[in-house]
Write a protein that holds these residues in place. Structure first.
Motif, mmCIF file in Angstrom:
data_model
loop_
_atom_site.group_PDB
_atom_site.id
_atom_site.type_symbol
_atom_site.label_atom_id
_atom_site.label_comp_id
_atom_site.label_asym_id
_atom_site.label_seq_id
_atom_site.Cartn_x
_atom_site.Cartn_y
_atom_site.Cartn_z
ATOM 1 N N VAL B 11 -79.553 -31.114 -27.826
ATOM 2 C CA VAL B 11 -80.720 -30.218 -27.526
ATOM 3 C C VAL B 11 -80.522 -29.372 -26.207
ATOM 4 C CG1 VAL B 11 -83.148 -29.864 -27.471
ATOM 5 C CG2 VAL B 11 -82.036 -31.220 -29.277
ATOM 6 N N VAL B 12 -80.807 -30.342 -25.218
ATOM 7 C CA VAL B 12 -80.690 -29.889 -23.893
ATOM 8 C C VAL B 12 -79.521 -29.005 -23.469
ATOM 9 C CG1 VAL B 12 -81.046 -30.482 -21.306
ATOM 10 C CG2 VAL B 12 -82.718 -31.526 -22.981
ATOM 11 N N GLU B 13 -78.335 -29.649 -23.768
ATOM 12 C CA GLU B 13 -77.177 -28.940 -23.612
ATOM 13 C C GLU B 13 -77.115 -27.611 -24.211
ATOM 14 O OE1 GLU B 13 -73.956 -31.708 -24.448
ATOM 15 O OE2 GLU B 13 -74.606 -33.461 -23.382
ATOM 16 N N ALA B 39 -79.756 -23.616 -29.569
ATOM 17 C CA ALA B 39 -80.237 -24.770 -30.060
ATOM 18 C C ALA B 39 -81.611 -24.763 -30.794
ATOM 19 C CB ALA B 39 -80.096 -25.834 -29.523
ATOM 20 N N ARG B 40 -82.074 -25.338 -31.571
ATOM 21 C CA ARG B 40 -83.204 -25.176 -32.189
ATOM 22 C C ARG B 40 -84.450 -25.473 -30.929
ATOM 23 N NH1 ARG B 40 -80.974 -30.468 -33.828
ATOM 24 N NH2 ARG B 40 -81.887 -32.218 -32.528
ATOM 25 N N ALA B 99 -97.273 -15.248 -31.371
ATOM 26 C CA ALA B 99 -97.439 -16.343 -32.408
ATOM 27 C C ALA B 99 -96.481 -17.484 -32.230
ATOM 28 C CB ALA B 99 -96.861 -15.632 -33.697
ATOM 29 N N THR B 100 -96.667 -18.529 -32.599
ATOM 30 C CA THR B 100 -95.976 -19.807 -32.367
ATOM 31 C C THR B 100 -94.886 -19.440 -33.681
ATOM 32 O OG1 THR B 100 -97.759 -20.959 -31.481
ATOM 33 C CG2 THR B 100 -95.950 -22.201 -32.682
ATOM 34 N N GLN B 101 -93.666 -20.171 -33.162
ATOM 35 C CA GLN B 101 -92.422 -19.506 -33.969
ATOM 36 C C GLN B 101 -91.572 -20.878 -33.936
ATOM 37 O OE1 GLN B 101 -90.971 -15.864 -34.078
ATOM 38 N NE2 GLN B 101 -88.950 -16.618 -33.719
ATOM 39 N N VAL B 102 -91.025 -21.239 -34.833
ATOM 40 C CA VAL B 102 -90.022 -22.407 -34.656
ATOM 41 C C VAL B 102 -88.575 -21.893 -35.178
ATOM 42 C CG1 VAL B 102 -89.482 -24.779 -35.505
ATOM 43 C CG2 VAL B 102 -91.547 -24.245 -35.272
ATOM 44 N N GLU B 103 -87.526 -22.322 -34.534
ATOM 45 C CA GLU B 103 -86.225 -21.591 -34.759
ATOM 46 C C GLU B 103 -85.305 -22.748 -34.976
ATOM 47 O OE1 GLU B 103 -84.766 -18.131 -32.579
ATOM 48 O OE2 GLU B 103 -86.885 -17.694 -32.094
ATOM 49 N N LEU B 104 -84.685 -23.007 -36.045
ATOM 50 C CA LEU B 104 -83.868 -23.915 -36.421
ATOM 51 C C LEU B 104 -82.676 -23.642 -37.160
ATOM 52 C CD1 LEU B 104 -86.444 -26.232 -38.255
ATOM 53 C CD2 LEU B 104 -85.964 -26.395 -35.914
ATOM 54 N N ALA B 105 -81.515 -24.405 -36.905
ATOM 55 C CA ALA B 105 -80.345 -23.987 -37.619
ATOM 56 C C ALA B 105 -80.648 -24.601 -39.008
ATOM 57 C CB ALA B 105 -79.088 -24.750 -36.947
ATOM 58 N N ASP B 200 -76.767 -19.249 -33.624
ATOM 59 C CA ASP B 200 -77.285 -20.753 -33.687
ATOM 60 C C ASP B 200 -76.446 -21.874 -33.504
ATOM 61 O OD1 ASP B 200 -76.386 -21.055 -35.951
ATOM 62 O OD2 ASP B 200 -78.381 -20.957 -37.150
ATOM 63 N N THR B 201 -76.420 -22.947 -33.659
ATOM 64 C CA THR B 201 -75.567 -24.092 -33.320
ATOM 65 C C THR B 201 -74.802 -24.340 -34.490
ATOM 66 O OG1 THR B 201 -77.550 -25.552 -34.136
ATOM 67 C CG2 THR B 201 -76.764 -25.440 -31.733
ATOM 68 N N ASP B 202 -75.176 -23.932 -35.772
ATOM 69 C CA ASP B 202 -74.274 -23.927 -37.075
ATOM 70 C C ASP B 202 -73.235 -22.721 -36.715
ATOM 71 O OD1 ASP B 202 -75.474 -26.079 -38.186
ATOM 72 O OD2 ASP B 202 -76.620 -24.549 -39.497
ATOM 73 N N GLU B 203 -73.401 -21.574 -36.376
ATOM 74 C CA GLU B 203 -72.720 -20.278 -36.145
ATOM 75 C C GLU B 203 -71.478 -20.925 -35.232
ATOM 76 O OE1 GLU B 203 -75.326 -17.030 -37.856
ATOM 77 O OE2 GLU B 203 -75.737 -17.522 -35.867
ATOM 78 N N GLY B 204 -72.140 -21.433 -33.965
ATOM 79 C CA GLY B 204 -71.410 -21.817 -32.574
ATOM 80 C C GLY B 204 -70.595 -23.022 -33.202
ATOM 81 N N ASN B 205 -70.868 -23.920 -33.736
ATOM 82 C CA ASN B 205 -69.875 -24.910 -34.219
ATOM 83 C C ASN B 205 -68.795 -24.484 -35.187
ATOM 84 O OD1 ASN B 205 -70.841 -26.739 -32.344
ATOM 85 N ND2 ASN B 205 -72.558 -27.559 -33.841
#
Lengths: 219, 219
Positions: B11-13, B39-40, B99-105, B200-205
């Motif tokens: 996460v932090v990285e 990252a998320r 607005a509060t928003q959550v971004e996840l892979a 996002d992390t899925d795409e980067g990985n």
């Protein structure tokens, strides 16, 4: 609140997930393209199977995979990385092989702290190791942890259809809300092999393969 | 043995990871392309910030992001999905929003049991919710969980260079051992915005962005 490890549930679901999308409007003899997502998994030797699960123990088929003779086994192992981070339950695929091999997505590797190379299955020289823990014993694997290179299995007639040979490279287009062209897909041709692309979970999720409207294999 | 949740460390990285690859041999005035992996993370309103962290509390900048005025905050929240699966420590990005928003892979969504749509940031109507838990209180978010659509931020001069306008689509090629063409990258043009692709992390990985030798933005 449960503290179940959050990426655990996907293992069983994805290990055998297969996406079949019939090609619309193509030539009548166009092969049906199956794109499978391989979640993290382990291949073991007969010897390592006994070390992990006990003397005389063999793998127990749980679910057949798309290619004839291959299966997800009931057996799972814990994978432990260099800083004691772990994945608690990683499925073994059968039948057994001549070398024990761990196939992870980069997301898994980051979790474990293992910097994996991208390799063709079986090409393990110089790859990192890990610890495998089963109910009967553990194995300090010196090498064998890879990210499997994206590839497509096919038989000779499919290879003739696409005009490719073993070792060639093709591209896979996934049409979805996250449209993606995966390039340099390794072609692996073998007698009796069914047409099937293998991606890992990072690739499948990046392209939203599950909701894809069309997949195409391009020379 | 530690039972730390395995995808925690990233996460932090990754929240602030930026890949800058200078274009070789291109025109002298070609813009420098930055591709960032998000990252998320969570965006919160002022009101939700106080509910989660206490009356009068505001976000504390921890690390600047690439775009001026944006930062990863010291504050994190726990995200709980519909079956009590959870991600224990997800970072908030500042400043606060309307607005509060959550971004996840998708990998995160599968972990949590949330089937997310792919949406542009801020387009939240009809999206799923989740529970956010902070040290001072929790929020039963009715909607706001998305997978952010891949996009490229740029200023007017970059848009002129590429010959695109706000709302257009481009492609991003990542040259690596996992060469990938990400298509339909949404163009977002704004005054004072620096050229930056967000994956996002899925795409980067999936594309092994970290070891990429070259990235190219194509019209």
């Amino acid at each position: 609140m449960s503290t179940v490890l959050p990426i655990d549930r996907s293992v069983v679901e994805q290990i055998v997930r297969e996406i079949v999308l019939k090609q619309q409007g193509g030539p009548v003899d166009k092969p049906e393209l199956v794109v499978s997502i391989s979640a993290r998994h382990v291949h073991v030797t007969d010897e390592d199977c006994e070390r992990l699960f006990g003397p005389g123990r063999t793998l127990t088929p749980m679910k057949d995979l798309f290619q004839d003779g291959y299966y997800a086994a009931e057996e799972t192992v814990m994978i432990v990385g260099p800083r004691k981070r772990m994945l608690p339950s990683v499925r073994i695929l059968g039948p057994t092989r001549s070398a024990t091999q761990v196939e992870l997505a980069f997301t898994d590797g980051i979790s474990l702290g293992i910097d994996m190379p991208v390799r063709q299955s079986g090409d393990l020289d110089g790859t990192p190791g890990c610890t495998l823990i089963g109910p009967a014993g553990s194995i300090d694997l010196k090498q064998g942890v890879i990210r499997a290179e994206r590839h497509v299995h096919m038989g000779p007639s499919d290879a003739a259809h696409y005009g490719v040979k073993d070792g060639d490279r093709m591209s896979l287009r996934v049409n979805s809300a996250c449209r993606t062209l995966f390039e340099d897909v390794l072609v692996r041709v073998g007698e009796g092999i069914k047409l099937e692309v293998h991606l890992d979970t990072d690739e499948g999720n990046a392209a939203d393969l599950e909701h894809a409207t069309c997949v195409e294999l391009l020379k």
